[in-house]
Design a protein around this motif. Structure first.
Motif, PDB file in Angstrom:
ATOM      1  N   SER A 429       0.857  -1.183   0.000  1.00 53.84           N
ATOM      2  CA  SER A 429       0.000   0.000   0.000  1.00 53.84           C
ATOM      3  C   SER A 429       0.898   1.239   0.000  1.00 53.84           C
ATOM      4  CB  SER A 429      -0.907   0.001   1.241  1.00 53.84           C
ATOM      5  OG  SER A 429      -0.127   0.060   2.433  1.00 53.84           O
ATOM      6  N   PRO A 430       0.386   2.367  -0.486  1.00 53.09           N
ATOM      7  CA  PRO A 430       1.218   3.569  -0.573  1.00 53.09           C
ATOM      8  C   PRO A 430       1.816   4.023   0.754  1.00 53.09           C
ATOM      9  CG  PRO A 430      -0.728   3.827  -1.935  1.00 53.09           C
ATOM     10  CD  PRO A 430      -0.921   2.563  -1.147  1.00 53.09           C
ATOM     11  N   ASN A 431       1.148   3.716   1.874  1.00 60.69           N
ATOM     12  CA  ASN A 431       1.695   4.117   3.172  1.00 60.69           C
ATOM     13  C   ASN A 431       2.612   3.061   3.786  1.00 60.69           C
ATOM     14  OD1 ASN A 431      -0.077   2.133   4.022  1.00 60.69           O
ATOM     15  ND2 ASN A 431      -1.461   3.519   5.105  1.00 60.69           N
ATOM     16  N   SER A 432       2.890   2.001   3.035  1.00 64.96           N
ATOM     17  CA  SER A 432       3.814   0.921   3.451  1.00 64.96           C
ATOM     18  C   SER A 432       3.306   0.109   4.635  1.00 64.96           C
ATOM     19  CB  SER A 432       5.204   1.493   3.798  1.00 64.96           C
ATOM     20  OG  SER A 432       5.767   2.176   2.711  1.00 64.96           O
ATOM     21  N   GLN A 475      -2.623  -4.603  -7.488  1.00 65.61           N
ATOM     22  CA  GLN A 475      -2.033  -3.269  -7.558  1.00 65.61           C
ATOM     23  C   GLN A 475      -2.861  -2.288  -6.744  1.00 65.61           C
ATOM     24  OE1 GLN A 475       0.869  -2.284  -9.230  1.00 65.61           O
ATOM     25  NE2 GLN A 475       1.177  -4.487  -9.512  1.00 65.61           N
ATOM     26  N   TRP A 476      -2.188  -1.537  -5.865  1.00 68.35           N
ATOM     27  CA  TRP A 476      -2.854  -0.519  -5.065  1.00 68.35           C
ATOM     28  C   TRP A 476      -3.030   0.759  -5.878  1.00 68.35           C
ATOM     29  CZ3 TRP A 476      -4.707  -0.960  -0.093  1.00 68.35           C
ATOM     30  CH2 TRP A 476      -4.357  -2.121   0.613  1.00 68.35           C
ATOM     31  N   SER A 477      -4.144   1.447  -5.645  1.00 72.90           N
ATOM     32  CA  SER A 477      -4.331   2.767  -6.237  1.00 72.90           C
ATOM     33  C   SER A 477      -3.394   3.746  -5.538  1.00 72.90           C
ATOM     34  CB  SER A 477      -5.786   3.220  -6.087  1.00 72.90           C
ATOM     35  OG  SER A 477      -6.139   3.322  -4.710  1.00 72.90           O
ATOM     36  N   PRO A 478      -3.009   4.835  -6.212  1.00 72.72           N
ATOM     37  CA  PRO A 478      -2.050   5.784  -5.617  1.00 72.72           C
ATOM     38  C   PRO A 478      -2.504   6.376  -4.290  1.00 72.72           C
ATOM     39  CG  PRO A 478      -2.193   6.131  -7.973  1.00 72.72           C
ATOM     40  CD  PRO A 478      -3.278   5.157  -7.633  1.00 72.72           C
ATOM     41  N   ASP A 479      -3.822   6.525  -4.092  1.00 71.46           N
ATOM     42  CA  ASP A 479      -4.282   7.098  -2.831  1.00 71.46           C
ATOM     43  C   ASP A 479      -4.435   6.054  -1.728  1.00 71.46           C
ATOM     44  OD1 ASP A 479      -6.553   5.715  -3.576  1.00 71.46           O
ATOM     45  OD2 ASP A 479      -7.813   7.482  -3.844  1.00 71.46           O
ATOM     46  N   GLY A 480      -4.211   4.776  -2.055  1.00 73.79           N
ATOM     47  CA  GLY A 480      -4.271   3.724  -1.053  1.00 73.79           C
ATOM     48  C   GLY A 480      -5.669   3.366  -0.599  1.00 73.79           C
ATOM     49  N   GLN A 481      -6.697   3.917  -1.230  1.00 80.06           N
ATOM     50  CA  GLN A 481      -8.069   3.642  -0.810  1.00 80.06           C
ATOM     51  C   GLN A 481      -8.619   2.357  -1.406  1.00 80.06           C
ATOM     52  OE1 GLN A 481      -9.649   5.658   1.545  1.00 80.06           O
ATOM     53  NE2 GLN A 481      -7.524   6.379   1.606  1.00 80.06           N
ATOM     54  N   THR A 482      -8.057   1.949  -2.546  1.00 79.17           N
ATOM     55  CA  THR A 482      -8.523   0.734  -3.217  1.00 79.17           C
ATOM     56  C   THR A 482      -7.337  -0.034  -3.775  1.00 79.17           C
ATOM     57  OG1 THR A 482      -8.785   1.858  -5.341  1.00 79.17           O
ATOM     58  CG2 THR A 482     -10.704   1.804  -3.884  1.00 79.17           C
ATOM     59  N   PHE A 483      -7.592  -1.269  -4.157  1.00 81.07           N
ATOM     60  CA  PHE A 483      -6.612  -2.023  -4.926  1.00 81.07           C
ATOM     61  C   PHE A 483      -7.357  -2.866  -5.952  1.00 81.07           C
ATOM     62  CE2 PHE A 483      -7.416  -4.565  -1.096  1.00 81.07           C
ATOM     63  CZ  PHE A 483      -7.678  -5.823  -1.605  1.00 81.07           C
ATOM     64  N   ALA A 484      -6.650  -3.190  -7.033  1.00 83.93           N
ATOM     65  CA  ALA A 484      -7.252  -3.945  -8.137  1.00 83.93           C
ATOM     66  C   ALA A 484      -6.555  -5.286  -8.272  1.00 83.93           C
ATOM     67  CB  ALA A 484      -7.141  -3.161  -9.442  1.00 83.93           C
ATOM     68  N   THR A 485      -7.307  -6.301  -8.688  1.00 87.66           N
ATOM     69  CA  THR A 485      -6.749  -7.628  -8.884  1.00 87.66           C
ATOM     70  C   THR A 485      -7.090  -8.141 -10.275  1.00 87.66           C
ATOM     71  OG1 THR A 485      -8.712  -8.595  -7.823  1.00 87.66           O
ATOM     72  CG2 THR A 485      -6.760  -8.271  -6.454  1.00 87.66           C
ATOM     73  N   ALA A 486      -6.152  -8.881 -10.871  1.00 89.08           N
ATOM     74  CA  ALA A 486      -6.328  -9.443 -12.214  1.00 89.08           C
ATOM     75  C   ALA A 486      -6.614 -10.934 -12.102  1.00 89.08           C
ATOM     76  CB  ALA A 486      -5.071  -9.208 -13.047  1.00 89.08           C
ATOM     77  N   ARG A 488      -7.982 -14.888 -13.764  1.00 86.65           N
ATOM     78  CA  ARG A 488      -8.009 -15.793 -14.911  1.00 86.65           C
ATOM     79  C   ARG A 488      -9.371 -15.791 -15.591  1.00 86.65           C
ATOM     80  NH1 ARG A 488      -6.657 -22.099 -14.201  1.00 86.65           N
ATOM     81  NH2 ARG A 488      -8.792 -22.170 -13.419  1.00 86.65           N
ATOM     82  N   GLU A 489     -10.405 -15.396 -14.856  1.00 87.29           N
ATOM     83  CA  GLU A 489     -11.754 -15.411 -15.422  1.00 87.29           C
ATOM     84  C   GLU A 489     -12.012 -14.203 -16.309  1.00 87.29           C
ATOM     85  OE1 GLU A 489     -12.448 -16.673 -10.999  1.00 87.29           O
ATOM     86  OE2 GLU A 489     -10.931 -15.577 -12.110  1.00 87.29           O
ATOM     87  N   ASN A 490     -10.966 -13.618 -16.896  1.00 86.49           N
ATOM     88  CA  ASN A 490     -11.080 -12.513 -17.868  1.00 86.49           C
ATOM     89  C   ASN A 490     -11.593 -11.225 -17.240  1.00 86.49           C
ATOM     90  OD1 ASN A 490     -10.566 -14.743 -19.443  1.00 86.49           O
ATOM     91  ND2 ASN A 490     -12.441 -14.623 -20.646  1.00 86.49           N
ATOM     92  N   MET A 491     -11.412 -11.075 -15.949  1.00 82.91           N
ATOM     93  CA  MET A 491     -11.979  -9.903 -15.293  1.00 82.91           C
ATOM     94  C   MET A 491     -10.981  -9.235 -14.359  1.00 82.91           C
ATOM     95  SD  MET A 491     -14.517 -11.667 -12.463  1.00 82.91           S
ATOM     96  CE  MET A 491     -15.376 -12.584 -13.734  1.00 82.91           C
ATOM     97  N   ILE A 492     -11.350  -8.020 -13.955  1.00 87.54           N
ATOM     98  CA  ILE A 492     -10.603  -7.240 -12.975  1.00 87.54           C
ATOM     99  C   ILE A 492     -11.562  -6.932 -11.832  1.00 87.54           C
ATOM    100  CG2 ILE A 492      -9.387  -5.062 -12.552  1.00 87.54           C
ATOM    101  CD1 ILE A 492      -8.914  -5.014 -15.658  1.00 87.54           C
ATOM    102  N   LYS A 493     -11.069  -7.020 -10.604  1.00 88.14           N
ATOM    103  CA  LYS A 493     -11.896  -6.686  -9.455  1.00 88.14           C
ATOM    104  C   LYS A 493     -11.265  -5.525  -8.695  1.00 88.14           C
ATOM    105  CE  LYS A 493     -13.944 -11.285  -8.894  1.00 88.14           C
ATOM    106  NZ  LYS A 493     -14.207 -12.418  -7.976  1.00 88.14           N
ATOM    107  N   ILE A 494     -12.118  -4.615  -8.257  1.00 83.82           N
ATOM    108  CA  ILE A 494     -11.678  -3.466  -7.469  1.00 83.82           C
ATOM    109  C   ILE A 494     -12.160  -3.673  -6.033  1.00 83.82           C
ATOM    110  CG2 ILE A 494     -11.651  -0.962  -7.271  1.00 83.82           C
ATOM    111  CD1 ILE A 494     -10.507  -1.969  -9.903  1.00 83.82           C
ATOM    112  N   TRP A 495     -11.241  -3.492  -5.083  1.00 79.53           N
ATOM    113  CA  TRP A 495     -11.520  -3.751  -3.672  1.00 79.53           C
ATOM    114  C   TRP A 495     -11.234  -2.500  -2.850  1.00 79.53           C
ATOM    115  CZ3 TRP A 495     -12.803  -9.006  -2.771  1.00 79.53           C
ATOM    116  CH2 TRP A 495     -12.468  -9.886  -3.809  1.00 79.53           C
ATOM    117  N   SER A 496     -11.917  -2.393  -1.736  1.00 77.17           N
ATOM    118  CA  SER A 496     -11.571  -1.343  -0.781  1.00 77.17           C
ATOM    119  C   SER A 496     -10.302  -1.744  -0.048  1.00 77.17           C
ATOM    120  CB  SER A 496     -12.709  -1.142   0.220  1.00 77.17           C
ATOM    121  OG  SER A 496     -12.779  -2.248   1.112  1.00 77.17           O
ATOM    122  N   ALA A 497      -9.681  -0.799   0.628  1.00 72.98           N
ATOM    123  CA  ALA A 497      -8.455  -1.096   1.374  1.00 72.98           C
ATOM    124  C   ALA A 497      -8.702  -2.119   2.471  1.00 72.98           C
ATOM    125  CB  ALA A 497      -7.883   0.187   1.969  1.00 72.98           C
ATOM    126  N   ALA A 498      -9.940  -2.241   2.896  1.00 72.71           N
ATOM    127  CA  ALA A 498     -10.281  -3.216   3.934  1.00 72.71           C
ATOM    128  C   ALA A 498     -10.591  -4.590   3.355  1.00 72.71           C
ATOM    129  CB  ALA A 498     -11.475  -2.726   4.738  1.00 72.71           C
TER     130      ALA A 498
END
Length: 803
Positions: A429-432, A475-486, A488-498
């Motif tokens: 995360s951006p804040n380590s 991959q974490w977003s630059p503001d650290g509020q979310t992260f994205a995951t890649a 195999r099911e051809n999709m991307i998921k966006i998650w909250s930091a929690a």
């Protein structure tokens, strides 16, 4: 050398007295300190990581050596003849003991994870023995090979059938940790020693037969003589006791204020040796002292008889002392590399094997010559690297299912073990403060299917399941509020930091392999097995689809200034794009494993299958090759200040490089990449073909190629020579061709072309080239009334227009 001796005096005794070894483990957790080194220059990087082998067992046929590792919980097999090695994974914590059955068909391993695992001779799992509630400190086969006995810090001993299943007997009675076990030669009885100062004799069915009271301190060792007549024990009270088979004390020997760590009977039962801190003594089976075999300043903490009883190997610091009889001098064997932690004889008695704390397994002949060595810090491939934004910690994911956290000085901080599959990606995360990790058993077969979040100190934060396939990237977003995951099911998921799922992005036609946020967090780039990249807006809509690569796009990286994207593919190219997705430049660089921008965005580091790392200066169009790894470099991470570079390889090491030395060498020694060597459209590097119009060979700025057995030609250039007009419909991203009454429309977004308003399916979808579009030449020619044929011998397309 002093620190090594101090280490032995502080740690070796607990290592052998297994209960104390567990106490040491309990204090240290699963983190084992790694060698540290100062980051030097580009040719002498700091190497961090490594393994520590603590137990050995040579199979009865002499074909295979098994060893258990302390720091990563793996068991490894060495085929002595072929020198091939195999890692057996399944344990979640350090290995205490590995032991082959007498017939060599089954290997047992005990671990701090409370289990014993059984493997066949090929290393295939057979069974997992569960029931202990604490670390399993030892596993011992009965002489007939039908039973196993295990001891644990949970103060119990358990007896198991060799085929697995539940324990057939649980031996309770000791009031402290059981430290050692020994089977009677007829396999019907078992003796156990404990920290509770007692020794107990049990029937194989688990009945208590006798309690041996005589020691006044912890009992370290118990050993049944081969002739079944005597049981020898040693204790922290600095005595050796000899008992008959029924538990009656025969003799008690005061050993001159020496702490006897282990006892070891000769194969014929006529004598035994005692190991203490600095001494090895030889005794008759009745307790009569024979000789002082070794008296050294260094600790002598283990001795092993050859099966014929003619030789005794004694471990001394980083060497082995070989004793061949009272009249023969000691032979010193070793290479002064690191502390010897275990030793085992080949059944032929012509060789023995040692393990050392640097991860090396060495085979020696009895004349002291080394036959083979295996450095097991080269077994586990580093699969992912991430440097924390504060520059304090490097996270390294590995194929051994663990994540290791290293300080910027290369010292191991902690080992994170929680999954059951290969680590695919790690991201801070951006804040380590939080580390995210993904894992998979293989790119096809997933056994773990988990996304994990960890605190920066290595403690688990959250585990997220529910995926039907591997999670390839996080991959974490630059503001650290979310992260994205890649996925195999051809999709991307966006998650909250929690770790709460916020949204799912669908659109790729193949597994999504990598992700990268733009520095401002307003866009997300993705790469896929469908040969495309996509740029997504923050609201989840697609802003641009990037085509051009001709094979799976493995990596995508946004430059730190947000102006460019770098992508790599198994088509052996790296491509640069502007922030809007327009193609800028291509480089044909061969197989690519990893790509990473420097923090200032001026340099691109990449690695391939040649054991090297390359540094590319984008503006100066120069690059330099740096070698140091002994295997392919699989992962790269820059330090936040750009002064250092970490690289991970399948040679088992992570190396820290001085980036300044690289940059200076790049300026002075870098190889210029001339425009002619650049590949304008490397994605279409199929077989080159020629175009012949009415008997005249045509030349093109971009060479026509054969793609999927379809001849592709630059649209603007073929239209120019065949007489027609070309217009670009930018809003529709389409090319429009007109000639007389014929009108055609093409797009690199679809394999459907319009011919006079009618949809026509093309055999090969148009491909985006440099400032042009490559289209099927047969469709162009025939649509314009020409005859098109193929000369396979000359790889030439023949076009004949009406005269």
């Amino acid at each position: 050398m002093y620190y090594r001796k101090l280490f032995f005096k502080k740690m070796v005794l607990p290592l052998l007295c297994i209960s104390l070894l567990w106490l040491a483990f309990g204090q240290a957790g699963s983190a084992i300190a790694a060698d540290t080194a100062t980051i030097t220059d580009m040719t002498m990087p700091s190497v961090i990581g490594g393994c520590c082998a603590r137990t050995l067992s040579w199979s009865p046929d002499g074909a295979t050596i098994a060893t258990g590792f302390w720091d990563d919980g793996t068991v490894r097999l060495i085929d002595v003849k072929s020198k091939q090695t195999k890692a057996l994974t399944g344990h979640a914590d350090p290995i205490f003991k590995v032991s082959w059955s007498p017939d060599g068909k089954t290997l047992a391993s005990s671990s701090a994870d409370h289990t014993v695992r059984l493997w066949n001779e090929q290393g295939t799992p057979v069974a997992t023995l569960t029931g202990h509630t604490d670390a399993v400190l030892n596993v011992v086969w009965s002489p007939d090979g039908q039973w196993l006995a295990t001891i644990s810090k949970d103060q119990t001993t358990r007896i198991w059938n060799r085929t697995g299943g539940d324990a057939i007997a649980v031996l309770r009675g000791h009031s402290a940790t059981v430290t050692q076990i020994s089977w009677s030669p007829d396999s019907q009885s078992l003796a156990t020693a404990s920290e509770d100062k007692t020794v107990r004799i049990w029937s194989r069915q688990g009945d208590l037969l006798a309690t041996l009271l005589g020691h006044t301190a912890k009992v370290f060792s118990v050993s049944w003589s081969p002739d079944s007549k005597t049981i020898a024990t040693s204790s922290a009270d600095q005595t050796i006791c000899l008992w008959d088979a029924h538990g009656t004390l025969i003799k008690k020997i005061d050993v001159d204020n020496k702490l006897i760590v282990t006892l070891n009977w000769s194969p014929d039962g006529s004598q035994f040796v005692s190991n203490s801190l600095g001494e090895v003594r030889l005794w008759k089976n009745d307790g009569t002292f024979i000789s002082l075999l070794a008296n050294r300043e260094d600790v002598l903490y283990q001795s092993e008889w050859s099966s014929d009883g003619k030789m005794l190997a004694m471990v001394q610091d980083n060497r082995v002392l070989l004793w061949k009889g009272l009249d023969a001098p000691l032979t010193t064997v070793g290479d002064d590399t690191d502390l010897v932690s275990s030793i085992a004889w080949n059944p032929s008695n012509k060789q023995f094997v040692t393990s050392s704390d640097d991860g090396k397994i060495s085979i020696w002949s009895i004349d002291g010559k080394k036959a083979d060595s295996f450095l097991f810090d080269q077994i586990h491939e580093t699969t992912a690297l991430a440097w924390s934004p504060d520059g304090e910690t490097i996270a390294a994911g590995s194929e051994d299912k663990a994540i290791r956290l290293f300080g910027s000085d290369g010292k191991l901080k902690s080992t994170l073990v929680g999954g059951t599959a290969v680590i695919l990606d790690v991201a801070w995360s951006p804040n380590s403060r939080i580390l995210a990790s993904t894992s998979s058993n293989t790119p096809v077969e997933l056994t773990d299917k988990k996304l994990r979040l960890w605190y920066s100190n290595g403690k688990p934060f959250k585990t997220i399941g529910g995926s039907n396939g591997p999670v390839y990237s996080v991959q974490w977003s630059p503001d650290g509020q979310t992260f994205a995951t890649a996925h195999r099911e051809n999709m991307i998921k966006i998650w909250s930091a929690a770790g709460e799922l916020l949204s799912t992005l669908a659109g790729h036609n193949g597994p999504v392999l990598d992700l990268s946020w733009s520095p401002d967090g307003k866009m997300l780039a993705s790469s896929s097995a469908d040969k495309t990249l996509r740029i997504w807006n923050a609201n989840g809509t697609v802003k641009r689809i990037l085509t051009g690569h001709t094979d799976i796009v493995t990596h995508v990286n946004w430059s730190p200034n947000g102006e460019q994207l770098a992508s790599s593919s198994i088509d052996n190219t790296i491509r640069l794009w502007d922030k809007n997705g327009n193609f800028l430049q291509g480089y044909h660089v061969g197989q690519i494993n990893a790509v990473a921008w420097s923090p200032d965005g001026s340099l691109l580091a990449y690695s391939g299958e040649d054991h090297a790392v390359w540094l590319l200066d984008i503006k100066k169009n120069k690059e330099i090759e740096v070698k140091g790894h002994a295997g392919d470099v699989k992962s790269i991470a820059w330090s936040p200040d750009g002064k250092s570079l970490a690289t991970g390889s399948n040679d088992g090491t992570i190396r820290l490089w001085d980036a300044k030395a690289w940059i200076e060498a790049l300026d002075s020694q870098g190889v210029a990449m001339s425009p002619e060597e650049d590949i304008p459209s490397p994605s279409y590097s199929g077989a080159e073909i020629h175009i012949r119009l009415n008997g005249t060979d045509l030349s093109f700025a971009q060479q026509p190629v054969l793609v999927n057995n379809v001849s592709m030609v630059p649209l603007d250039q073929i239209i120019a020579v065949m007489g027609g007009e070309l217009a670009w419909d930018q809003p529709r991203k389409a090319a429009i061709v007109t000639k007389d009454s014929t009108k055609m429309q093409f797009s690199d977004q679809s394999n459907i072309a319009l011919l006079n308003g009618t949809e026509t399916i093309l055999k090969q979808k148009p491909l985006a080239g440099k400032d042009t579009l490559l289209v099927p030449v047969r469709f162009i020619g025939e649509s314009l009334g020409a005859k098109v044929s193929w000369d396979a011998n000359d790889k030439t397309v023949l076009i004949e227009t009406a005269k």
